[in-house]
Design an enzyme around this catalytic site. Structure first.
Site, PDB file in Angstrom:
ATOM      1  N   ASP A 137       0.830  -1.199   0.000  1.00 30.70           N
ATOM      2  CA  ASP A 137       0.000   0.000   0.000  1.00 30.70           C
ATOM      3  C   ASP A 137       0.866   1.252   0.000  1.00 30.70           C
ATOM      4  OD1 ASP A 137      -2.365   1.843   0.818  1.00 30.70           O
ATOM      5  OD2 ASP A 137      -3.280  -0.141   0.713  1.00 30.70           O
ATOM      6  N   HIS A 167      -3.953   5.249   4.206  1.00 28.46           N
ATOM      7  CA  HIS A 167      -4.736   4.339   3.368  1.00 28.46           C
ATOM      8  C   HIS A 167      -4.410   2.887   3.721  1.00 28.46           C
ATOM      9  CE1 HIS A 167      -5.847   2.076  -0.329  1.00 28.46           C
ATOM     10  NE2 HIS A 167      -6.838   2.954  -0.381  1.00 28.46           N
ATOM     11  N   SER A 171     -11.086  -0.453  -2.024  1.00 27.58           N
ATOM     12  CA  SER A 171      -9.876  -0.598  -1.209  1.00 27.58           C
ATOM     13  C   SER A 171     -10.165  -1.282   0.114  1.00 27.58           C
ATOM     14  CB  SER A 171      -9.250   0.774  -0.923  1.00 27.58           C
ATOM     15  OG  SER A 171      -8.615   1.299  -2.050  1.00 27.58           O
TER      16      SER A 171
END
Length: 549
Positions: A177, A217, A399
């Protein structure tokens, strides 16, 4: 102990040079002609692979080949002699990621040991030596803004999986990521640090061991599958082992991308393979870049063209289950899945809302060569996640549906460790609620663990409006049984069992079955995998998936 660090990071060589990149230097991949005169041998794989990586190859009948050998160290020495600084190497692509002046590369390309080079990003960014980072875990208690963890867990039947003791323990998941900001500063991940479940980490964008920076994220993603905080935020596979790799460059809050991020993903996948991971979980996808010359077209969605797709396919060939997000292009101009979601062996995950409807942003299929994608879906709207300000809130996107499936896969693999990555993917698809009619919107639908164990009225083992129950499933013995559940007008029943290779291995015909009858079907075939039992009575026909392990 395998020598992964020496074959992936050749920083010792770089450190001898000092650092002070010229303004006209950029980043490139240099591809070598061969691996001649390697000091490594495929007959001594422990010199460059962990035992787990070797065992995984054996399990999927994947031979160790020259592709697995490290890049020739003499070639790397030669790069330095020509003022080309290598940082990482790729065994699978037989290449090195370098920072260099293109004029020096033009000289280098004339040498026999260099096949070609490719421009992948402007400027310089990498530290000359790997920057160390000592973790100082601080389990701060999070604030709860909102939580939907129960919903996302129950939609997959994962609460039942956890109750049966399958929480991903012993399954190693690599997360690729853009950063895992503040993961080392929250009680949500206390079990990971206190129980030694963080196995490896690397920031490939700067060459640093500090992955707890840049962006949250990856923190969001990790919490969906590995978070464990009271009853507020429970990951689908919260007892998994994890390795954390930063491959997406989000420096300066930039969303602009270059091809280097695909190569970072490749490097991380190779490292994950070498240390012996079981699953790669990635909520990254690529199609267009700031440098438009790097852009892909929809015609390239064939699972074989994009750099990251080639990398994901190779990881799958090594026995790793790759789980990735479908993409959030569903209501945009691109619309379709992004790379590497186009790879056939990858579990591509789309998003739905809590009421089961496809999320408008969730990317669709098919692939350029006509294959159905995505493969499955999970909750992608209002997903409960950890944020870098140490709060539990929500987020939207494929995601976050993707790691929910990765955690589910970890729990199922803990339960059935004999399965290969291909068999595990087939099993996950088979328990989707749209399995009988997969499409390019939601694929095989929403998987539910309870279908796997006959613990729900949704069970695929109950057929003809719950007229029959087939058990045991999964099975290991030499027979299966079919229980007649309701009065069925004493009709005849025709049964046929097909092995994983499609071969008909058992046939039985029963006259005038009635409620309470138990029909035993002998299984002489001993292959592991997914069997199909075909039941036919009058005009009704149903196929039931059975797992043998």
């Amino acid at each position: 102990m395998a020598r992964q660090s020496s074959i992936l990071l050749i920083i010792g060589l770089v450190g001898l040079l000092g650092f002070g990149a010229k303004a006209d230097q950029n980043r490139f991949m240099v591809f070598f002609a061969d691996k001649a005169e390697s000091i490594y041998s495929i007959d001594a794989p422990l010199d460059f692979l962990s035992q787990k990586a070797i065992d995984r190859r054996v399990k999927v009948n994947q031979a160790i080949t020259v592709q697995d050998l490290p890049v020739n160290a003499n070639y790397l020495d030669s790069l330095i002699k020509y003022n080309v600084t290598p940082y990482y190497t790729s065994k699978w692509f037989n290449a090195a990621l370098v920072e260099a002046d293109s004029a020096d590369l033009d000289i280098l390309i004339t040498k026999d040991f260099v096949l070609s080079y490719e421009y992948i990003a402007p400027g310089t960014r990498l530290n000359p030596v790997t920057q160390p980072y000592t973790i100082s875990f601080n389990p701060l208690e999070p604030s709860i803004v909102s939580s939907n963890s129960k919903t996302q867990i129950e939609m997959l039947g994962a609460q039942t999986m956890h109750a049966q003791g399958y929480t991903g323990e012993g399954v190693h998941v690599a997360v690729l990521d853009g950063g895992f900001q503040k993961v080392d500063q929250s009680a949500i991940f206390k079990h990971i640090f206190n129980n030694g479940r963080l196995k490896d980490r690397m920031d490939f964008t700067t060459n640093s061991e500090n992955v707890f920076d840049y962006d949250d994220h990856g923190s969001n993603v990790l919490s969906c599958m590995a978070g464990n905080y009271k009853t507020v935020l429970i990951g689908t596979g919260y007892d998994m082992d994890v390795s954390l790799y930063v491959t997406e460059d989000v420096s300066n809050n930039s969303s602009f991308e270059y091809r280097i991020e695909e190569y970072n993903w490749l490097l991380a996948a190779e490292r994950a393979d070498s240390v012996g991971v079981d699953i790669i979980a990635s909520s990254l996808g690529y199609s267009t870049f700031l440098d438009t010359s790097m852009n892909y077209t929809i015609a390239a969605l064939d699972g074989k063209t994009a750099v990251i797709s080639k990398a994901a396919d190779l990881a799958s060939q090594k026995g790793i289950l790759v789980v990735c997000s479908a993409g959030n292009e569903g209501n945009g101009s691109w619309r379709y899945i992004t790379m590497p979601a186009d790879v056939e062996s990858v579990v591509t995950v789309g998003a739905i809302s809590s009421n089961g409807n496809k999320s408008s942003f969730s990317s669709i299929g098919p692939t350029a060569d006509g294959r159905t994608k995505p493969d499955v879906v999970a909750l992608g709207q209002g997903v409960s996640v950890f944020h870098q300000n140490n709060t539990i809130g929500t987020n939207n996107g494929t995601s976050f549906s993707s790691p929910l499936i990765a955690g589910l896969a970890a729990g199922i693999w803990q339960q059935f460790p004999e399965l290969t990555n291909v068999e595990l993917k087939e099993l996950i698809l088979s328990i989707g609620d749209n399995h009988n009619n997969p499409d390019n919107s939601i694929g095989h639908g929403l998987p539910n663990y309870r279908r796997l164990i006959n613990d729900s009225i949704l069970s695929v083992k109950k057929v003809f409006d719950e007229s029959f129950t087939v058990y045991p499933n999964p099975f290991t013995g030499d027979h299966i049984s079919i229980l007649i559940e309701r009065e069925y007008s004493r009709q005849d029943l025709d049964l046929k069992l097909y092995a994983p290779d499609g071969k008909l291995v058992a046939v039985k015909f029963e006259e005038k079955v009635k409620k309470g009858d138990i029909i035993n079907l002998e299984v002489k075939e001993h292959s592991k995998g997914l069997y199909v039992l075909r039941l036919q009575s009058g005009g009704e026909l149903k196929n039931v998936k059975l797992l043998r392990y």
